[in-house]
Design a protein around this motif. Structure first.
Motif, short mmCIF file in Angstrom:
data_model
loop_
_atom_site.label_atom_id
_atom_site.label_comp_id
_atom_site.label_asym_id
_atom_site.label_seq_id
_atom_site.Cartn_x
_atom_site.Cartn_y
_atom_site.Cartn_z
N SER A 46 -3.45 1.30 11.13
CA SER A 46 -2.39 1.22 10.12
C SER A 46 -2.49 -0.10 9.36
O SER A 46 -2.37 -0.13 8.13
CB SER A 46 -1.02 1.35 10.79
N ALA A 50 -3.19 -0.55 5.44
CA ALA A 50 -2.27 -1.30 4.59
C ALA A 50 -3.04 -2.36 3.80
O ALA A 50 -2.79 -2.57 2.61
CB ALA A 50 -1.18 -1.97 5.44
N THR A 55 -2.33 4.23 1.39
CA THR A 55 -1.00 4.54 1.92
C THR A 55 -0.95 5.88 2.66
O THR A 55 -0.21 6.01 3.64
CB THR A 55 0.06 4.54 0.81
N GLU A 56 -1.73 6.85 2.23
CA GLU A 56 -1.74 8.14 2.91
C GLU A 56 -2.30 8.00 4.33
O GLU A 56 -1.73 8.51 5.30
CB GLU A 56 -2.56 9.16 2.12
N LYS A 58 -2.42 5.22 6.04
CA LYS A 58 -1.48 4.38 6.78
C LYS A 58 -0.35 5.23 7.34
O LYS A 58 0.05 5.07 8.50
CB LYS A 58 -0.91 3.27 5.90
N THR A 59 0.16 6.14 6.55
CA THR A 59 1.24 7.02 6.99
C THR A 59 0.78 7.87 8.18
O THR A 59 1.52 8.03 9.16
CB THR A 59 1.71 7.92 5.83
#
Length: 139
Positions: A46, A50, A55-56, A58-59
């Motif tokens: 993650s 970041a 972001t995808e 990381k989510t």
């Protein structure tokens, strides 16, 4: 920072009934260690996502990390570990997962460390799938 997450996971973790005598008993301490190690790997992934702005990804890593935290918390209950111990274990696990990358002086070694983290990530996903298959009786 992760103490509220751990507390929440403790509340959500299902109580474990004793398995029937014919069912093999999973080694709780080993499963706890695996889940906590994988939670650290997911936190490290993650952080990397970041840093790169993905972001995808990381989510996804955050979601997987929460799953491993929940699993680790469930396995920790019979071991009698406290919230403080869980929090410290998670921080240490994350530090180990990121350590090889952050303490590397040259690019080639950093690239190799990232490749190792990616391999650890894939192994953790495979582990989670095996636990799900085992829980569903399809292992």
């Amino acid at each position: 920072m992760f103490a509220p997450l751990l507390a929440f996971a403790l509340v959500l973790a299902p109580t474990q009934d004793a398995p029937p005598p014919s069912a093999p008993v999973p080694p709780t301490a080993e499963r706890y260690e695996q889940a906590m190690r994988c939670a650290g790997v997911m936190a490290a992934m993650s952080s990397l996502h970041a840093f790169t702005g993905d972001t995808e990804a990381k989510t996804r890593s955050d979601r997987n990390g929460r799953g491993f935290i929940t699993a680790a918390t469930g396995y920790a209950q019979p071991l009698g570990l406290t919230e403080q111990q869980l929090s410290e274990a998670f921080a240490a696990s994350t530090g180990r997962a990121l350590g090889a990358i952050t303490r590397t002086p040259d690019q080639a070694a950093a690239d190799a460390a990232v490749a190792g983290l990616n391999a650890d990530h894939d192994a953790c996903i495979a582990l989670a799938r095996s636990w799900v298959a085992e829980a569903n009786g399809t292992s």
